[in-house]
Design a protein around this motif. Structure first.
Motif, PDB file in Angstrom:
ATOM      1  N   UNK A  40      21.442 -31.505  21.971  1.00  8.97           N
ATOM      2  CA  UNK A  40      20.243 -32.091  22.039  1.00  8.97           C
ATOM      3  C   UNK A  40      20.453 -33.604  21.117  1.00  8.97           C
ATOM      4  N   UNK A  41      19.876 -34.173  21.309  1.00  6.25           N
ATOM      5  CA  UNK A  41      19.656 -35.760  20.462  1.00  6.25           C
ATOM      6  C   UNK A  41      19.332 -35.338  19.075  1.00  6.25           C
ATOM      7  N   UNK A  42      20.052 -36.071  18.308  1.00  6.58           N
ATOM      8  CA  UNK A  42      19.664 -35.685  16.657  1.00  6.58           C
ATOM      9  C   UNK A  42      19.618 -37.240  15.887  1.00  6.58           C
ATOM     10  N   UNK A  43      18.797 -37.353  15.089  1.00 11.55           N
ATOM     11  CA  UNK A  43      18.564 -38.772  14.564  1.00 11.55           C
ATOM     12  C   UNK A  43      17.831 -38.487  13.062  1.00 11.55           C
ATOM     13  N   UNK A  44      17.523 -39.671  12.293  1.00 12.62           N
ATOM     14  CA  UNK A  44      16.897 -39.664  11.169  1.00 12.62           C
ATOM     15  C   UNK A  44      15.382 -40.113  11.168  1.00 12.62           C
ATOM     16  N   UNK A  45      14.984 -40.310  12.503  1.00 15.77           N
ATOM     17  CA  UNK A  45      13.515 -41.042  12.729  1.00 15.77           C
ATOM     18  C   UNK A  45      12.646 -39.785  13.184  1.00 15.77           C
ATOM     19  N   UNK A  46      11.552 -39.448  12.556  1.00 12.99           N
ATOM     20  CA  UNK A  46      10.544 -38.612  12.947  1.00 12.99           C
ATOM     21  C   UNK A  46       9.801 -38.898  14.380  1.00 12.99           C
ATOM     22  N   UNK A  47       9.791 -37.957  15.170  1.00 15.57           N
ATOM     23  CA  UNK A  47       8.876 -38.247  16.152  1.00 15.57           C
ATOM     24  C   UNK A  47       8.048 -36.944  16.609  1.00 15.57           C
ATOM     25  N   UNK A  48       7.142 -37.053  17.248  1.00 23.27           N
ATOM     26  CA  UNK A  48       6.299 -36.046  17.515  1.00 23.27           C
ATOM     27  C   UNK A  48       7.018 -34.845  18.532  1.00 23.27           C
ATOM     28  N   UNK A  49       7.146 -33.720  18.127  1.00 25.35           N
ATOM     29  CA  UNK A  49       7.816 -32.544  18.888  1.00 25.35           C
ATOM     30  C   UNK A  49       9.275 -32.523  18.326  1.00 25.35           C
ATOM     31  N   UNK A  50       9.805 -33.149  17.557  1.00 28.73           N
ATOM     32  CA  UNK A  50      11.105 -33.112  17.017  1.00 28.73           C
ATOM     33  C   UNK A  50      11.102 -32.029  16.061  1.00 28.73           C
ATOM     34  N   UNK A  98       8.605 -38.125   3.049  1.00 26.30           N
ATOM     35  CA  UNK A  98      10.127 -38.738   2.830  1.00 26.30           C
ATOM     36  C   UNK A  98      10.173 -39.234   1.521  1.00 26.30           C
ATOM     37  N   UNK A  99      10.939 -38.554   0.543  1.00 26.19           N
ATOM     38  CA  UNK A  99      11.162 -39.122  -0.737  1.00 26.19           C
ATOM     39  C   UNK A  99      12.604 -39.275  -1.034  1.00 26.19           C
ATOM     40  N   UNK A 100      13.437 -39.823  -0.117  1.00 26.90           N
ATOM     41  CA  UNK A 100      14.848 -40.274  -0.336  1.00 26.90           C
ATOM     42  C   UNK A 100      14.856 -41.516  -0.731  1.00 26.90           C
ATOM     43  N   UNK A 101      15.784 -41.914  -1.489  1.00 24.25           N
ATOM     44  CA  UNK A 101      16.160 -43.205  -1.981  1.00 24.25           C
ATOM     45  C   UNK A 101      16.268 -44.154  -0.681  1.00 24.25           C
ATOM     46  N   UNK A 102      17.157 -43.707   0.190  1.00 30.94           N
ATOM     47  CA  UNK A 102      17.081 -44.584   1.262  1.00 30.94           C
ATOM     48  C   UNK A 102      16.095 -44.709   2.480  1.00 30.94           C
ATOM     49  N   UNK A 103      15.530 -44.251   2.392  1.00 21.98           N
ATOM     50  CA  UNK A 103      13.997 -43.860   3.406  1.00 21.98           C
ATOM     51  C   UNK A 103      14.549 -43.223   4.594  1.00 21.98           C
ATOM     52  N   UNK A 104      15.760 -42.230   4.523  1.00 19.96           N
ATOM     53  CA  UNK A 104      16.327 -41.885   5.766  1.00 19.96           C
ATOM     54  C   UNK A 104      15.898 -40.090   6.082  1.00 19.96           C
ATOM     55  N   UNK A 105      14.859 -39.839   5.612  1.00 20.38           N
ATOM     56  CA  UNK A 105      14.344 -38.408   5.648  1.00 20.38           C
ATOM     57  C   UNK A 105      15.654 -37.206   5.342  1.00 20.38           C
TER      58      UNK A 105
END
Length: 146
Positions: A40-50, A98-105
């Motif tokens: 499956x594709x993975x990443x750091x950006x939220x999307x509905x259904x992820x 998202x409370x990460x310092x880098x804004x990367x979830x």
């Protein structure tokens, strides 16, 4: 005729996330990120259904997984998940920030029992319902993080 009594379903987070997201990964939540690699594709950006994959912690030894039901803003989403505030219970549209310092979830706070949670929960990222090979074809050979 008598009506059969309603039977309450006790949900763990992983089977429930699989049910609502369509992402066919089995096993404890802390294994989902690794199992998704190449499937499956993975990443750091939220999307509905992820599905947001939480790391194991002392309090969550087998991690946690939750499906993104809605994007509120760049750093806030609503989650649908099971076995978080109520043992075996389902919660829909629960606020997560998202409370990460880098804004990367990579670190989130999740609403818990009537208020915003005080714990910061480490996460791995989002697992998307897209198959990994579909993402590679769609990107025309460009490598994407995930």
């Amino acid at each position: 005729m008598t009506a059969a009594p309603a039977v309450a379903q006790f949900w763990q987070c992983a089977p429930y996330a699989r049910e609502v997201s369509g992402i066919q990964i089995r096993g404890n939540a802390n294994t989902w990120w690794g199992q998704a690699a190449g499937r499956y594709a993975r990443g750091q950006t939220p999307r509905p259904g992820a599905v947001l994959a939480f790391d194991s912690t002392r309090r969550m030894r087998v991690g946690h997984v939750a499906m993104v039901s809605r994007i509120v803003s760049e750093r806030e989403v609503l989650l649908t998940h099971a076995n978080w505030s109520r043992r075996g219970g389902i919660e829909r549209d629960v606020r997560a920030i998202d409370v990460s310092a880098a804004g990367d979830w990579s670190a989130v706070k999740v609403h818990y029992r009537g208020s915003m949670g005080t714990s910061v929960n480490p996460t791995r990222g989002f697992i998307y319902a897209d198959r990994a090979e579909e993402v590679q074809v769609a990107s025309a050979g460009k490598t994407r993080r995930g």
